[in-house]
Design an enzyme around this catalytic site. Structure first.
Site, PDB file in Angstrom:
ATOM      1  N   CYS A 233       0.843  -1.208   0.000  1.00 34.01           N
ATOM      2  CA  CYS A 233       0.000   0.000   0.000  1.00 34.01           C
ATOM      3  C   CYS A 233       0.873   1.252   0.000  1.00 34.01           C
ATOM      4  CB  CYS A 233      -0.957  -0.010   1.187  1.00 34.01           C
ATOM      5  SG  CYS A 233      -0.165  -0.076   2.823  1.00 34.01           S
TER       6      CYS A 233
ATOM      7  N   PRO B 221      -4.201  -9.169  10.384  1.00 32.75           N
ATOM      8  CA  PRO B 221      -3.117 -10.106  10.711  1.00 32.75           C
ATOM      9  C   PRO B 221      -2.103 -10.276   9.593  1.00 32.75           C
ATOM     10  CG  PRO B 221      -5.245 -11.013  11.373  1.00 32.75           C
ATOM     11  CD  PRO B 221      -5.533  -9.772  10.581  1.00 32.75           C
TER      12      PRO B 221
END
Length: 319
Positions: A131, A165
């Protein structure tokens, strides 16, 4: 014109957001399957409610689904380690893989920088970097296309609540993959990446800082290049924007910046700093999760181009 079916592996935050984007926003992609390993995950539950075929048996379950042969593209939104195994299992079936993990089995792809090159090469497995990489590498490239960038450093700050996670398990891979892509895709001589999981409440929108060291250059040309790139990214990530004007700061005489530079780099005289903000579309998590939006929107853009350039186009030519 019929849509092309895709599958999403990974029913966590990224995979669920990706599924919703395909369902809501794509004119060329159709959800063929949602794949997970936790039968009680919210992503699988949402997929079932939306009428998307599901399996909680991972890639083995995907391969066993009745409609598997119709699926042309598989998104992997699991983890770096899991993608290695998933890619090996899918290899015999000729699917195009869009990897949203930091595994980087295939080449790094940032849509506005190098997608055309990899589509021309008909690459089977492309990697979406991270990202932070999707948010910042376009800015590094925007500067590098004006003047050489011996060193680039990025800091990606995301809301802790938006990091599932898989993201937390991949922190080391995040920094390594992003740093490599800053060099290989962004064009920097040397790259460094830092990620910050911000625990602030209420959660803050994703913020990114890009710092580049440059020599003598046309500052107005850099400003124009950065603004043009920001507008182009915003075409597929509407919440992507410059937080303030590009900053140019002289490098103080005697500052040991040479320790950051690769061998053979010329003198640097200016620090260029770009401040970014990425507001999410709130397709799944709230708007603070711009890190999901930049990644999944870029992945959808890549898959749509794969369809129009390498899946649908050859079939249309043949007909």
């Amino acid at each position: 014109m019929s849509k092309v079916k895709v599958a999403v592996i990974g029913s966590g935050n990224i995979g669920t957001d990706l599924m919703i984007k395909v369902l809501r926003r794509s004119d060329v992609l159709e959800m063929g399957a949602m794949v997970g390993i936790d039968p009680d995950s919210d992503g699988l539950a949402r997929a079932r409610r939306l009428g998307v075929p599901t399996t909680d048996r991972g890639v083995d379950g995907l391969i066993a689904l009745p409609g598997f042969d119709e699926i042309a593209i598989v998104f992997d939104a699991t983890s770096a380690r899991a993608h290695v195994a998933n890619a090996a299992k899918l290899a015999p079936y000729g699917k195009k893989l869009v990897d949203l993990t930091p595994a980087a089995i295939g080449p790094y792809v940032v849509p506005l920088v190098n997608l055309d090159q990899h589509l021309a090469d008909d690459v089977a497995n492309v990697n979406m970097v991270t990202c932070g990489g999707q948010a910042t590498i376009p800015m590094v490239h925007a500067i590098a296309r004006v003047t050489p960038v011996p060193y680039a450093e990025i800091v990606a700050s995301i809301a802790s609540r938006s990091a599932g996670p898989g993201t937390r398990a991949n922190i080391d891979e995040f920094t390594e993959t992003t740093a490599h892509a800053i060099e290989a895709v962004g064009g920097a001589g040397r790259g460094k990446a830092v990620i910050v999981l911000n625990p602030a409440e209420p959660p803050l929108i994703m913020r990114d800082t890009v710092l580049c060291l440059i020599g003598d250059a046309d500052h107005d040309a850099i400003r124009a290049s950065v603004a043009e790139m920001a507008a182009s990214v915003a075409e597929y990530v509407p919440g992507y924007r410059l937080k303030q004007e590009v900053q140019f700061t002289p490098v103080p005489e005697g500052e040991p910046v040479h320790t950051l530079l690769p061998d053979g780099a010329g003198p640097v005289v200016t620090k260029v700093t770009v401040f970014l903000e990425v507001e999410g579309a709130a397709d799944y998590l709230p708007a603070y999760a711009g890190n999901l939006d930049i990644m999944t929107s870029a992945a959808v853009r890549v898959a749509e181009r794969i369809v129009t350039d390498t899946v649908r186009a050859p079939a249309e030519v043949a007909s």
